[in-house]
Design a protein around this motif. Structure first.
Motif, mmCIF file in Angstrom:
data_model
loop_
_atom_site.group_PDB
_atom_site.id
_atom_site.type_symbol
_atom_site.label_atom_id
_atom_site.label_comp_id
_atom_site.label_asym_id
_atom_site.label_seq_id
_atom_site.Cartn_x
_atom_site.Cartn_y
_atom_site.Cartn_z
ATOM 1 N N ALA A 9 113.629 36.707 8.534
ATOM 2 C CA ALA A 9 114.438 36.985 9.722
ATOM 3 C C ALA A 9 115.054 38.356 9.539
ATOM 4 C CB ALA A 9 115.527 35.927 9.918
ATOM 5 N N ALA A 10 115.049 39.145 10.609
ATOM 6 C CA ALA A 10 115.538 40.517 10.516
ATOM 7 C C ALA A 10 116.000 40.989 11.884
ATOM 8 C CB ALA A 10 114.446 41.446 9.975
ATOM 9 N N GLY A 11 116.612 42.161 11.899
ATOM 10 C CA GLY A 11 117.228 42.672 13.108
ATOM 11 C C GLY A 11 116.301 43.380 14.071
ATOM 12 N N HIS A 12 115.007 43.462 13.772
ATOM 13 C CA HIS A 12 114.065 44.155 14.645
ATOM 14 C C HIS A 12 112.700 43.503 14.478
ATOM 15 C CE1 HIS A 12 111.484 47.349 16.265
ATOM 16 N NE2 HIS A 12 112.567 47.921 16.775
ATOM 17 N N ALA A 16 110.750 42.507 10.838
ATOM 18 C CA ALA A 16 110.313 41.155 10.496
ATOM 19 C C ALA A 16 108.807 41.103 10.270
ATOM 20 C CB ALA A 16 110.722 40.184 11.596
ATOM 21 N N ALA A 17 108.048 41.819 11.092
ATOM 22 C CA ALA A 17 106.585 41.819 10.948
ATOM 23 C C ALA A 17 106.169 42.372 9.590
ATOM 24 C CB ALA A 17 105.949 42.625 12.073
ATOM 25 N N LEU A 301 118.956 41.042 6.747
ATOM 26 C CA LEU A 301 117.637 40.431 6.717
ATOM 27 C C LEU A 301 117.593 39.379 5.621
ATOM 28 C CD1 LEU A 301 115.919 41.730 4.048
ATOM 29 C CD2 LEU A 301 116.204 43.760 5.477
ATOM 30 N N VAL A 302 116.603 38.506 5.713
ATOM 31 C CA VAL A 302 116.433 37.460 4.707
ATOM 32 C C VAL A 302 114.966 37.084 4.631
ATOM 33 C CG1 VAL A 302 116.939 35.627 6.379
ATOM 34 C CG2 VAL A 302 117.240 35.179 3.933
ATOM 35 N N GLY A 463 116.965 40.713 17.258
ATOM 36 C CA GLY A 463 116.314 40.325 16.018
ATOM 37 C C GLY A 463 115.129 39.392 16.238
ATOM 38 N N THR A 464 114.340 39.216 15.164
ATOM 39 C CA THR A 464 113.150 38.373 15.199
ATOM 40 C C THR A 464 113.053 37.570 13.902
ATOM 41 O OG1 THR A 464 111.921 39.906 16.611
ATOM 42 C CG2 THR A 464 110.624 38.363 15.298
ATOM 43 N N ALA A 465 112.682 36.298 14.022
ATOM 44 C CA ALA A 465 112.407 35.436 12.875
ATOM 45 C C ALA A 465 110.963 34.986 12.937
ATOM 46 C CB ALA A 465 113.344 34.231 12.879
ATOM 47 N N LEU A 466 110.301 35.009 11.780
ATOM 48 C CA LEU A 466 108.877 34.642 11.696
ATOM 49 C C LEU A 466 108.667 33.739 10.493
ATOM 50 C CD1 LEU A 466 107.385 38.217 12.257
ATOM 51 C CD2 LEU A 466 107.539 36.399 13.967
#
Length: 470
Positions: A9-12, A16-17, A301-302, A463-466
């Motif tokens: 998970a990250a802010g952009h 994240a990609a 981010l994590v 943000g986006t989580a993958l």
């Protein structure tokens, strides 16, 4: 197997990609986090960059050990140089004007290049090139500018749209002037891909004691700053002793020397009132969070890998100093008045509010969550509310991150929509001034979190989580 799903998970979305790509290649959580830090330095430059610093918290599944790394910025001046006067500006955030200073005297010694390298060296698996190349390619191709960043840009333009930042954050308006970069347009930093390429081939020293680092020192000193080659040569990533704080059924492992005392805030929260919900919950949050509203820009981010290792990182540039070299924006930490609460000694770390953390089960020690938040003093308020949602109120990770938030300042409580009229009325009745915001905004912090039910990145920051496919 991991107690948490493998993912990021990250802010952009681009950040994240990159993290997911590294995990897919067999990288560890720390590999993915290190690569995402660098990607954020190309895609999230309203908040961070290679000229900044941060903190990392790492959970090693094989031993249950938690490590803390401090790669935040340091106070310059080891060679005896004294800074000249900085350049005062005013920025407005949420309609509140905040005094700020930029220029060479605001630039502290950066820690991000060495911090990323140390994170990779100690906890990584992949080759260094596999950590840096995705960010290098992103810097060359550019990243989409999120609408949330475009909405924030006018508030911070006095620090960002200056020097080389004019070419980065504005475009010709067609009538002889320039306009701010808009959501969906391409964010590009001239020279940054070349700087990343040097980082890839020559290692972090090129940005500290090597030619790229010397160029930053020269630019800072030419603008009246105190940073010297001695400061760059003396900088070291430091290990942090973490606190263990009980919170509901869990223990939160977090640095205990942050400016806003997040660990103590967890201990101060009335958990029974939070579980009761409604007005009692809101009042308990306000009472635990009472603190001045401050200004700072960060990103968080994590990452969790399939072996159950986790790494959470929060890193920052401040607002930026207006000093640029090689596509790198110098930080402005010495211009952030809220960070200057004591005597600054050359070589010492600047204080910070950042608290990336991991959460473990109080009985089994198993990993329950990992994450962090961005947003200055709203780091504490956003994380308190998200962790309360996950651990006390039995909400899912995504629901806890997306839930309405409040932020408490002296005599003023900021409320996002969704708390209901009873909360605002009760706060007003006890003498609080209440500011009800029309919608969710970056002001209320940006959380990146992975819990047992999934990953979540804050919609307030785009943000986006993958998750990694099985």
């Amino acid at each position: 197997m991991s107690s948490l799903p493998a993912g990021v998970a990250a802010g952009h979305p681009s950040t994240a990609a990159v993290g997911l790509t590294v995990l897919s290649a067999g990288g560890s959580a720390a590999d993915a986090a290190a690569a995402m830090v660098l990607a954020g330095c190309a895609a999230e430059t309203l908040f961070t960059g290679l000229g900044g610093g941060g903190f990392a918290t790492v959970f090693e599944a094989s031993t249950g050990t938690v490590h803390g790394l401090d790669f935040f910025v340091a106070v310059p001046g080891l060679d005896g140089t004294l800074p000249g006067p900085s350049h005062d500006i005013a920025v407005a955030f949420g309609g509140v004007s905040v005094p700020y200073a930029i220029g060479g005297p605001s630039v502290a010694v950066p820690g991000t290049p060495l911090g990323v390298a140390e994170l990779h060296r100690r906890f990584g698996r992949l080759d260094w090139a596999e950590i840096v190349r995705p960010a290098r390619d992103l810097a060359e191709a550019g990243a989409a500018f999120p609408q949330q960043h475009a909405d924030l840009l006018p508030d911070v333009a006095a620090a960002m749209v200056i020097g080389a930042g004019v070419g980065v954050y504005t475009r010709p308006d067609g009538v002889g002037g320039r306009r701010h970069l808009q959501g969906g347009e391409l964010l590009l930093h001239e020279g940054l891909a070349d700087t990343m390429d040097d980082l890839l081939h020559e290692g972090p020293e090129v940005l500290t004691t090597g030619r790229r680092g010397r160029a930053l020192v020269d630019a800072v000193r030419a603008d009246g700053g105190a940073m010297s080659p001695d400061d760059m040569a003396a900088y070291r990533v430091a290990d942090l002793t973490l606190r263990t704080v009980p919170f509901g059924p869990a223990e939160v492992r977090v640095r205990g020397n942050d400016l806003d005392a997040f660990a103590d805030t967890l201990l101060a929260l009335d958990v029974d009132a939070v579980r009761a919900g409604g007005v009692p919950r809101a009042l308990a949050l306000v009472d635990a969070l009472r603190a001045p509203t401050r200004r700072s820009e960060t990103t968080s981010l994590v990452a969790v890998d399939p072996d159950g290792n986790a790494c959470a990182v929060t890193h920052s540039l401040g607002l930026g100093s207006g000093v640029w070299t090689g596509g790198v924006h110098g930080n402005s930490m010495l211009g952030e008045g809220e960070l200057l609460r004591g005597i600054l000694v050359p070589g010492d770390r600047m204080p910070s509010m950042m608290v990336p953390h991991v959460v473990t089960d109080a009985v089994s020690g198993g990993l329950l969550a990992a994450g962090g938040a961005a947003g200055g003093s709203r780091i504490r308020s956003s994380l308190l509310q998200v962790l309360a949602g996950m651990l006390l109120e039995q909400r899912g990770t995504a629901a806890s991150v997306a839930a309405p938030r409040l932020a408490a300042a002296p005599g003023l409580v900021h409320l996002e929509p969704g708390f209901g009229p009873g909360v605002a009325a009760t706060l007003s009745a006890r003498g609080e001034q209440v500011l009800e915001w029309p919608g969710q905004r970056p002001f209320f912090g940006g959380v990146a979190m992975i819990g047992r039910d999934g990953a979540a990145a804050d919609p307030r920051r785009g943000g986006t989580a993958l998750l990694l496919a099985d």
